[in-house]
Design an enzyme around this catalytic site. Structure first.
Site, PDB file in Angstrom:
ATOM      1  N   LYS A   1      93.410 -41.145 -29.136  1.00 25.48           N
ATOM      2  CA  LYS A   1      93.264 -40.492 -27.842  1.00 25.48           C
ATOM      3  C   LYS A   1      93.373 -38.956 -27.980  1.00 25.48           C
ATOM      4  O   LYS A   1      93.771 -38.447 -29.021  1.00 25.48           O
ATOM      5  CB  LYS A   1      94.330 -41.021 -26.868  1.00 25.48           C
TER       6      LYS A   1
HETATM    7  C1  LIG Z   1      93.147 -46.818 -25.181  1.00 17.81           C
HETATM    8  C2  LIG Z   1      92.976 -47.443 -23.864  1.00 17.81           C
HETATM    9  C3  LIG Z   1      93.910 -48.323 -23.309  1.00 17.81           C
HETATM   10  C4  LIG Z   1      95.060 -48.893 -24.084  1.00 17.81           C
HETATM   11  O1  LIG Z   1      95.858 -48.024 -24.701  1.00 17.81           O
HETATM   12  P1  LIG Z   1      96.742 -48.465 -25.978  1.00 17.81           P
HETATM   13  O2  LIG Z   1      97.698 -47.347 -26.078  1.00 17.81           O
HETATM   14  O3  LIG Z   1      95.821 -48.544 -27.160  1.00 17.81           O
HETATM   15  O4  LIG Z   1      97.385 -49.753 -25.643  1.00 17.81           O
HETATM   16  C5  LIG Z   1      93.725 -48.770 -22.026  1.00 17.81           C
HETATM   17  N1  LIG Z   1      92.661 -48.395 -21.307  1.00 17.81           N
HETATM   18  C6  LIG Z   1      91.723 -47.583 -21.807  1.00 17.81           C
HETATM   19  C7  LIG Z   1      90.576 -47.176 -20.942  1.00 17.81           C
HETATM   20  C8  LIG Z   1      91.828 -47.092 -23.102  1.00 17.81           C
HETATM   21  O5  LIG Z   1      90.874 -46.306 -23.594  1.00 17.81           O
END
Ligand SMILES: *Cc1c(COP(=O)(O)O)cnc(C)c1O
Length: 397
Positions: A186
């Site tokens: 992210k």
């Molecule tokens: C990355 C992501 C998640 C989940 O996040 P994690 O930290 O990997 O559990 C949920 N929703 C969206 C849209 C994402 O891109």
């Protein structure tokens, strides 16, 4: 994105602060921790970043969605409306609570179509979860108005859109609750981590307790704390929070780089009449995490993707055949392949997925190309990339 591209001294220093005193847990051990409260400090920093009253850090973005819904009282048998284009985490987090994900079409924003949302509301609907995919957002005014009219919670999954804004407000801060992920890919990362943000004090208190086994966090003797209700463990560790604390300080710099890169690419593609950019609602400003555009049809889109691969334009996807982000390949959800028995309520509630088709979503996702925007690119790198993209697209039309 992703923030790990620019790891440096700041991240190292924050992590070493934690290792120096050895307290890896975010709660307790006051005497040993030498004044370091990385999770608390990151929560304060994020409150400023988002302009909200409360932030609760948790162990992942998926946990953030579950905790947000639980904090607002969503549970067994409740229906939560969510989009067909998202990450599998959306339905996982809903189903973990015994609630029922109701998938509906997306529109030209690549987020929930307000008309499809309205059509899906039943007496069981408790919440609408808009997923701000690929750095941008849905029609937030219209979605909020629908939720207000029908007395529904509006939850924003802004995991992919940190830094994006709508009418000057941070994405994630517009609904009743917002969710973020700080997983490794992210825009800012903790390695693993997530956050629930809200201006609702009761929701915040619930999230704080629920994510730590129900601990009420009163006093400074953890073992003597009360448990006003049932909880679970979705805690973040100090080590993870330390990385995030370094990264959040660099968020303005990351967003500026993303937007610069996005604008170069957008401008380059604007010379091709067959290319349409994803619609960003009026008043919205993208985070720049991704470039998204539409081509005339699926066949051309596939051809362009192949061309990008052969031509060395990496990190671009068409999500139509993607296993993780689009309904078409979610056989495990449609056929309820679970390791353990699922409640009859959820089984019955998900029957509609055996037959339902999503032509409108197919229409947008089939023609969409989504390209990750990297932080490590120089302006010159992006210009070269843009040149290649334009050439490949033109040759594929
Ligand atoms: C990355 C992501 C998640 C989940 O996040 P994690 O930290 O990997 O559990 C949920 N929703 C969206 C849209 C994402 O891109």
């Amino acid at each position: 994105m992703p923030g790990f591209e620019l790891f440096g001294e700041l991240e190292r220093k924050q992590v070493n602060d934690v290792l120096d005193n050895g307290v890896l847990m975010r709660y307790g051990f006051d005497g040993m921790r030498n004044g370091h409260w990385k999770a608390k400090a990151l929560e304060s920093a994020l409150e400023k970043t988002f302009g909200v009253n409360h932030v609760q850090l948790v162990s992942s973005g998926t946990a953030a969605v579950s905790v947000a819904l639980a904090a607002a009282g969503v549970g067994a048998g409740d229906e939560v409306i969510m989009p067909t284009f998202t990450f599998v985490a959306s339905f996982e987090a809903i189903m973990a609570l015994g609630a029922i994900p109701i998938l509906v079409d997306i529109d030209e924003t690549l987020a929930l179509d307000p008309k499809a949302v309205e059509a899906a509301i039943t007496p069981k609907t408790k919440a609408v979860m808009v997923v701000q995919m690929c750095g941008s957002m849905g029609h937030m005014d219209r979605l909020k108005a629908i939720c207000d009219t029908h007395n529904l919670l509006l939850v924003e999954d802004a995991c992919q859109a940190i830094g994006g804004t709508y009418n000057g407000k941070a994405l994630g801060s517009i609904g009743d609750l917002g969710c973020f992920s700080f997983d490794f890919v992210k825009t800012i990362t903790c390695g693993e981590g997530g956050a629930v943000i809200t201006n609702n004090e009761a929701f915040y208190t619930n999230a704080d307790h629920y994510s730590d086994h129900g601990h009420d966090h009163i006093g400074n003797d953890r073992g003597a704390e009360g448990h006003p209700f049932l909880g679970y463990n979705f805690r973040i560790s100090e080590l993870h929070a330390a990385v995030g604390l370094a990264q959040v300080q660099r968020l303005p710099e990351f967003i500026a780089i993303q937007r610069r890169n996005l604008n170069i690419l957008k401008e380059a593609l604007s010379v091709i009449p067959e290319v349409t950019l994803r619609t960003v609602p009026e008043g919205g400003e993208e985070s720049g995490a991704f470039l998204n555009f539409f081509l005339p049809n699926l066949e051309i889109t596939r051809k362009v993707i192949e061309g990008f691969k052969d031509g060395g334009v990496d990190a671009c996807w068409n999500y139509y055949d993607n296993n993780w982000h689009y309904i078409r390949k979610w056989e495990h959800l449609k056929t309820l392949k679970s390791l353990f028995p699922i409640t009859n309520e959820v089984k019955t509630g998900l029957k509609y997925l055996e037959h339902k088709t999503f032509e409108q979503s197919d229409h947008f996702i089939g023609r969409n190309i989504s390209c990750l925007i990297k932080l490590s690119w120089t302006a010159k790198d992006v210009q070269q990339r843009a040149g290649k993209m334009v050439e490949i697209i033109k040759n594929s039309l």
